[in-house]
Write a protein that holds these residues in place. Structure first.
Motif, PDB file in Angstrom:
ATOM      1  N   VAL A   5      -1.929 -39.554  49.236  1.00  0.00           N
ATOM      2  CA  VAL A   5      -0.650 -40.709  49.152  1.00  0.00           C
ATOM      3  C   VAL A   5      -0.609 -40.938  47.714  1.00  0.00           C
ATOM      4  N   PRO A   6       0.283 -41.418  46.675  1.00  0.00           N
ATOM      5  CA  PRO A   6       1.172 -41.518  45.579  1.00  0.00           C
ATOM      6  C   PRO A   6       0.716 -42.999  45.901  1.00  0.00           C
ATOM      7  N   ALA A  32       7.333 -40.726  36.357  1.00  0.00           N
ATOM      8  CA  ALA A  32       5.977 -40.921  35.907  1.00  0.00           C
ATOM      9  C   ALA A  32       5.562 -39.760  37.103  1.00  0.00           C
ATOM     10  N   VAL A  33       5.173 -38.649  36.288  1.00  0.00           N
ATOM     11  CA  VAL A  33       4.155 -37.406  36.903  1.00  0.00           C
ATOM     12  C   VAL A  33       3.264 -37.735  36.227  1.00  0.00           C
ATOM     13  N   ALA A  39       4.841 -33.707  41.028  1.00  0.00           N
ATOM     14  CA  ALA A  39       5.288 -34.488  42.145  1.00  0.00           C
ATOM     15  C   ALA A  39       4.832 -36.003  41.596  1.00  0.00           C
ATOM     16  N   PRO A  40       5.839 -37.104  42.570  1.00  0.00           N
ATOM     17  CA  PRO A  40       6.367 -38.507  41.647  1.00  0.00           C
ATOM     18  C   PRO A  40       4.212 -39.495  41.280  1.00  0.00           C
ATOM     19  N   ARG A  43       5.061 -44.547  44.377  1.00  0.00           N
ATOM     20  CA  ARG A  43       6.080 -44.364  45.644  1.00  0.00           C
ATOM     21  C   ARG A  43       6.533 -45.987  45.239  1.00  0.00           C
ATOM     22  N   VAL A  44       7.499 -46.294  44.367  1.00  0.00           N
ATOM     23  CA  VAL A  44       8.068 -47.091  44.918  1.00  0.00           C
ATOM     24  C   VAL A  44       8.832 -47.357  45.267  1.00  0.00           C
ATOM     25  N   VAL A  45       8.555 -48.613  45.679  1.00  0.00           N
ATOM     26  CA  VAL A  45       9.943 -48.921  46.521  1.00  0.00           C
ATOM     27  C   VAL A  45      10.732 -50.699  46.152  1.00  0.00           C
TER      28      VAL A  45
END
Length: 328
Positions: A5-6, A32-33, A39-40, A43-45
């Motif tokens: 999980v990123p 960003a990868v 895949a990213p 995880r940006v929230v």
């Protein structure tokens, strides 16, 4: 095959936040990868205190992914607090304070963009630390929170796990620095190029040197030297002195500097001095003669000649036109 999980980058935005303080870092982290993977990398929230909709200072509404109640502090890798009038004025009590303190304790790093430092400072987490914020609000931050060491002229500051950045676009510089730390300089450079950004704006560089930052050298030695120059403009800064500091012969240094930056060291130094001098003239409290000495012009007459060549006006006239009422 399972994929890790990123790490979660959580941007906290309170009502009245600055739109670019949120959108700038969000866009960079979301772009960003990791090497060899589409895949990213994160995880940006976007996190809101209560209701998921946050109205920014500009009037545009943002739809948050999470609220304080829904996002577990232990799931956050990087917490970023956006600035804006809301961040300067919102009381940091109750659930908001508890969540920020718990998240800061659990996560790997905490950052503020612009006046987000005011919000974080009200938790007490920044006491005894060195921070920066937008230069217009630095004095107020220092007055309200005397336990902080406020650096008013830095683009960003890293003090342990706590990072802080200056106004608006400096939050993007901070985000790039974090991405470079996590994923390597090449990935940060790729993102910077895709967004048509300057990659090299070191944290030590002055806030008011953004024009010159666009010419910052990709060579780490030269980039570090440029950042050092902004803090030593009252030194001699001859080609010979700079070459010695860079560990090169004067001839090699002059050639490599011109190739990397696009102008001679002497021209860069004069423009740096002019840039810093004009910003200081825009603020009250320092006489023209003092500004000349502080920025390496030796005397007011030399600074006047440089100003006349560059801007077509004298330093005194520049202050009258562009200084705050107190300075003018």
């Amino acid at each position: 095959m399972t994929h890790a999980v990123p790490p979660c980058v959580a941007l906290l935005a309170v009502p009245g936040c600055q739109l670019l303080d949120v959108a700038g870092p969000f866009e960079l982290f979301a772009s960003a990868v990791r090497a060899g993977s589409p895949a990213p990398a994160y995880r940006v929230v976007l996190v809101a205190p209560e209701a998921r909709r946050v109205t920014t200072e500009a009037g545009l509404g943002l739809e948050a992914h999470e609220t304080l109640a829904s996002l577990d502090p232990a799931s956050v890798d990087t917490l970023i607090v956006a600035g804006g009038p809301g961040s300067r004025l919102t009381p940091v009590t109750g659930d908001l304070r508890d969540w920020v303190v718990a998240t800061a304790a659990a996560c790997r790093r905490v950052a503020t963009v612009c006046t987000g430092a005011f919000l974080l400072a009200r938790t007490g987490l920044l006491d005894g630390r060195t921070v920066t914020t937008h230069w217009q609000h630095a004095e107020t931050l220092a007055d309200r929170h005397p336990a902080l060491r406020v650096e008013p002229d830095r683009i960003y500051v890293e003090d342990g796990k706590f990072w802080s950045s200056a106004g608006v676009t400096a939050g993007m510089d901070l985000a790039l620095a974090m991405i470079a730390r996590d994923l390597g300089r090449e990935e940060a450079l790729r993102i910077a190029r895709s967004k048509v950004m300057a990659m090299q704006r070191s944290g030590g560089q002055r806030q008011y040197s953004s024009e010159l930052a666009l010419q910052s050298a990709a060579d780490d030695r030269l980039a570090s030297l440029q950042a050092w120059m902004f803090d030593h403009l009252d030194d001699r800064l001859s080609v010979e002195d700079l070459a010695a500091r860079a560990g090169m012969s004067p001839r090699t240094f002059a050639r490599r500097f011109r190739e990397a930056v696009g102008e001679t060291p002497a021209a860069f130094v004069e423009r740096a001095r002019l840039d810093v001098a004009r910003r200081r003239l825009e603020r009250p409290g320092t006489a023209v003669e003092q500004v000349a000495l502080q920025t390496g012009f030796v005397n007011a007459e030399r600074m006047r000649r440089s100003f006349q060549r560059a801007f077509g006006v004298s330093p005194a006239e520049y202050r009258r036109q562009f200084g705050s009422p107190a300075s003018a």
